[in-house]
Design a protein around this motif. Sequence first.
Motif, PDB file in Angstrom:
ATOM      1  N   ALA A  15       0.942  -1.316   0.106  1.00  0.00           N
ATOM      2  CA  ALA A  15      -0.129  -0.081   0.096  1.00  0.00           C
ATOM      3  C   ALA A  15       0.681   1.319  -0.064  1.00  0.00           C
ATOM      4  O   ALA A  15       1.929   1.249   0.730  1.00  0.00           O
TER       5      ALA A  15
ATOM      6  N   GLY B 123      -6.989   5.366  -2.484  1.00  0.00           N
ATOM      7  CA  GLY B 123      -6.017   4.010  -2.447  1.00  0.00           C
ATOM      8  C   GLY B 123      -5.050   4.315  -3.325  1.00  0.00           C
ATOM      9  O   GLY B 123      -4.670   5.131  -3.980  1.00  0.00           O
TER      10      GLY B 123
ATOM     11  N   TYR C 167      -0.903   1.824  -4.610  1.00  0.00           N
ATOM     12  CA  TYR C 167      -0.062   0.828  -4.372  1.00  0.00           C
ATOM     13  C   TYR C 167       1.344   1.475  -4.638  1.00  0.00           C
ATOM     14  O   TYR C 167       1.638   2.065  -5.754  1.00  0.00           O
TER      15      TYR C 167
ATOM     16  N   CYS D 289      -3.488  -4.765  -9.150  1.00  0.00           N
ATOM     17  CA  CYS D 289      -3.821  -4.655  -7.925  1.00  0.00           C
ATOM     18  C   CYS D 289      -4.994  -3.386  -7.958  1.00  0.00           C
ATOM     19  O   CYS D 289      -5.795  -3.438  -7.024  1.00  0.00           O
ATOM     20  N   ALA D 290      -5.008  -2.458  -8.934  1.00  0.00           N
ATOM     21  CA  ALA D 290      -5.844  -1.541  -9.072  1.00  0.00           C
ATOM     22  C   ALA D 290      -7.358  -2.114  -9.299  1.00  0.00           C
ATOM     23  O   ALA D 290      -8.152  -1.990  -8.684  1.00  0.00           O
TER      24      ALA D 290
ATOM     25  N   ASP E 201      -8.058  -5.506  -8.561  1.00  0.00           N
ATOM     26  CA  ASP E 201      -8.618  -5.868  -7.273  1.00  0.00           C
ATOM     27  C   ASP E 201      -9.102  -5.010  -6.241  1.00  0.00           C
ATOM     28  O   ASP E 201     -10.149  -5.266  -5.455  1.00  0.00           O
ATOM     29  N   TRP E 202      -8.559  -3.811  -6.304  1.00  0.00           N
ATOM     30  CA  TRP E 202      -9.162  -2.856  -5.295  1.00  0.00           C
ATOM     31  C   TRP E 202     -10.373  -2.362  -5.790  1.00  0.00           C
ATOM     32  O   TRP E 202     -11.349  -2.032  -4.828  1.00  0.00           O
TER      33      TRP E 202
ATOM     34  N   ARG F 173     -13.081  -4.643  -4.526  1.00  0.00           N
ATOM     35  CA  ARG F 173     -13.514  -4.438  -3.281  1.00  0.00           C
ATOM     36  C   ARG F 173     -14.099  -3.461  -3.088  1.00  0.00           C
ATOM     37  O   ARG F 173     -14.857  -3.290  -1.838  1.00  0.00           O
ATOM     38  N   GLN F 174     -14.201  -2.407  -3.897  1.00  0.00           N
ATOM     39  CA  GLN F 174     -15.090  -1.042  -3.561  1.00  0.00           C
ATOM     40  C   GLN F 174     -16.258  -1.278  -4.385  1.00  0.00           C
ATOM     41  O   GLN F 174     -17.225  -0.548  -4.308  1.00  0.00           O
TER      42      GLN F 174
END
Length: 206
Positions: free
Chosen positions: A12, A94, A96, A142-143, A145-146, A149-150
Motif C-alpha cells: 500500500a 487508495g 500501491y 492491484c488496481a 482488485d482494489w 473490493r469497492q
Amino acid sequence: MVEESSHIEVRAIQLSDAPVLHALDYSFETDRIYTLRVQDHMMHHTGVGTVASNDPILAFELLETLVDPPLYKEYGEFEGTLAEVEEKLRNSQGGYIALANGEVAGGILLNVEEWRSVVHIESLIVGHQFRRYGIGSLLLSCAADWARRQVCWAIVLETQNVNYPAIQFYLRNGLEIWSINQHFYPPGPVEHEVAIFMGKKLLPGA
C-alpha cells in the motif's frame, strides 16, 4: 537496472513515499503518436431515420503517425513541490507502490467515482529504468482488485494521444478506448493534445 531475477513486490502507498515518487524519472520517447481525424460532414436524408449514402455522418479515427525526430516528453504530475506531491497522496483513496529489490520502482493512485461506481486511476507511473519487467501490469492488477473490493464495475483512466507507449501498454492489458476529447486541455503547452479515455470492465474474480 532491474534484472530478470529481481524480486518485485507491491504494498500500500504511504505518505512517506512522496519524496521518491517525486524523484522518479518517468519520461518517455516515441517515434509515433496517434493523430485524430474527424469526419463531421452532414449528409442529405431521404426520409426519417434514413441516409442517402453509406458514408458515416460523423466519424472519429485515431491514426498511427510516425514523428521525426522522435517525441520526448517528461510528464509533470510529480514534478511540483514535495508538498504538492504529498497533497496528491493525501487526496487519493487508495494506491500501491511497486518495489524492485526493495527500491521504489513505480506507483498507482486510485479514487472512486461514486456516481459511476468506477475506480479512476489518477496516476500510474513506472520509473524509466524499471520498465518492461511487468511492474505496470502488476500495479494495474492491484488496481482492479482494489476496485472490486469497492464494488466497482470498471477501472478508467485518461492519457494523451502523444503517449503512444502508454496507450499500447493499456491495450495489451485489456483496456479499451472508451472516448476521445479533442478540447480537453486548457490553453497552454498541451492544448493541442487529444485526451484519450480508456477503461476496462471488471468481471467478478477475473
